[in-house]
Every structure is written in C-alpha cells, then in structure tokens.
Design a protein around this motif. Structure first.
Motif, PDB file in Angstrom:
ATOM      1  N   GLU A   1     -23.361  10.883  46.632  1.00 56.76           N
ATOM      2  CA  GLU A   1     -23.167  12.173  47.287  1.00 56.76           C
ATOM      3  C   GLU A   1     -22.002  12.947  46.674  1.00 56.76           C
ATOM      4  O   GLU A   1     -22.101  14.137  46.421  1.00 56.76           O
ATOM      5  CB  GLU A   1     -22.926  11.982  48.792  1.00 56.76           C
ATOM      6  CG  GLU A   1     -24.175  11.628  49.557  1.00 56.76           C
ATOM      7  CD  GLU A   1     -23.921  11.398  51.036  1.00 56.76           C
ATOM      8  OE1 GLU A   1     -22.743  11.253  51.452  1.00 56.76           O
ATOM      9  OE2 GLU A   1     -24.906  11.366  51.787  1.00 56.76           O
TER      10      GLU A   1
ATOM     11  N   LEU B   1     -22.448  16.489  44.776  1.00 58.02           N
ATOM     12  CA  LEU B   1     -21.792  17.691  45.291  1.00 58.02           C
ATOM     13  C   LEU B   1     -20.848  18.315  44.271  1.00 58.02           C
ATOM     14  O   LEU B   1     -20.780  19.544  44.151  1.00 58.02           O
ATOM     15  CB  LEU B   1     -21.056  17.373  46.586  1.00 58.02           C
ATOM     16  CG  LEU B   1     -21.956  16.955  47.750  1.00 58.02           C
ATOM     17  CD1 LEU B   1     -21.124  16.566  48.959  1.00 58.02           C
ATOM     18  CD2 LEU B   1     -22.948  18.054  48.098  1.00 58.02           C
TER      19      LEU B   1
ATOM     20  N   ALA C   1     -28.252  22.759  47.633  1.00 54.80           N
ATOM     21  CA  ALA C   1     -28.381  21.368  48.086  1.00 54.80           C
ATOM     22  C   ALA C   1     -29.157  21.257  49.400  1.00 54.80           C
ATOM     23  O   ALA C   1     -29.398  20.148  49.884  1.00 54.80           O
ATOM     24  CB  ALA C   1     -26.999  20.757  48.255  1.00 54.80           C
TER      25      ALA C   1
ATOM     26  N   LEU D   1     -21.498  20.583  54.106  1.00 47.40           N
ATOM     27  CA  LEU D   1     -21.091  20.351  52.719  1.00 47.40           C
ATOM     28  C   LEU D   1     -19.578  20.192  52.621  1.00 47.40           C
ATOM     29  O   LEU D   1     -19.086  19.296  51.950  1.00 47.40           O
ATOM     30  CB  LEU D   1     -21.555  21.520  51.837  1.00 47.40           C
ATOM     31  CG  LEU D   1     -21.410  21.315  50.356  1.00 47.40           C
ATOM     32  CD1 LEU D   1     -22.567  20.519  49.805  1.00 47.40           C
ATOM     33  CD2 LEU D   1     -21.340  22.654  49.653  1.00 47.40           C
TER      34      LEU D   1
ATOM     35  N   LEU E   1     -17.347  16.860  51.357  1.00 46.57           N
ATOM     36  CA  LEU E   1     -16.405  16.930  50.252  1.00 46.57           C
ATOM     37  C   LEU E   1     -15.041  16.340  50.585  1.00 46.57           C
ATOM     38  O   LEU E   1     -14.275  15.992  49.697  1.00 46.57           O
ATOM     39  CB  LEU E   1     -16.236  18.391  49.792  1.00 46.57           C
ATOM     40  CG  LEU E   1     -17.443  18.974  49.080  1.00 46.57           C
ATOM     41  CD1 LEU E   1     -17.283  20.470  48.922  1.00 46.57           C
ATOM     42  CD2 LEU E   1     -17.642  18.307  47.743  1.00 46.57           C
TER      43      LEU E   1
END
Length: 67
Positions: A33, A37, A55, A62, A66
């Motif tokens: 992931e 990202l 995405a 999102l 992160l």
C-alpha cells in the motif's frame, strides 16, 4: 519433510523465529500500500485529490494510509 517457511530473526533473542502468517501478511500488505500510494502521488505531482481519484479511494482515507 520440512516446509520452507520464511524465518525472521528475533531482534532480542538472536535466534530464528517463525512469525504467524497474519503478521507477515499485514507487513506485506502495508508495504504494498505504501509503495503504491507513493507511486500514485508521484504520478500526480503530489496532488492528493487526483491521486485518491486514480486509486479509487476517498481523499481522507488516502491521507490516513499515508500516515
């Protein structure tokens, strides 16, 4: 016959430790992931809204991924 299960060295004991599948799977998914990202953000010049759209994720989700 012994299986070929990946072994990870335990940082404290210094001896091989076989971690549960769930732990290893979570680590692999988290790594995937994060790399995905980072790549999506780079492709959209850091624009989180566009990266989230690409995405197919919510912009707030999102951002949480992160962190």
């Amino acid at each position: 016959m012994r299986s070929r299960v990946p072994k990870v060295l335990h940082p404290l004991a210094g001896r091989p430790l076989i971690e549960p599948m769930q732990v290893l799977k979570r680590r692999v998914v988290d790594d995937f992931e994060r790399r995905y990202l980072v790549d999506v953000l780079a492709a959209h010049d850091g624009n989180v809204t566009q990266a989230a759209r690409c995405a197919q994720k919510d912009r707030r989700e999102l951002g949480k991924l992160l962190k």
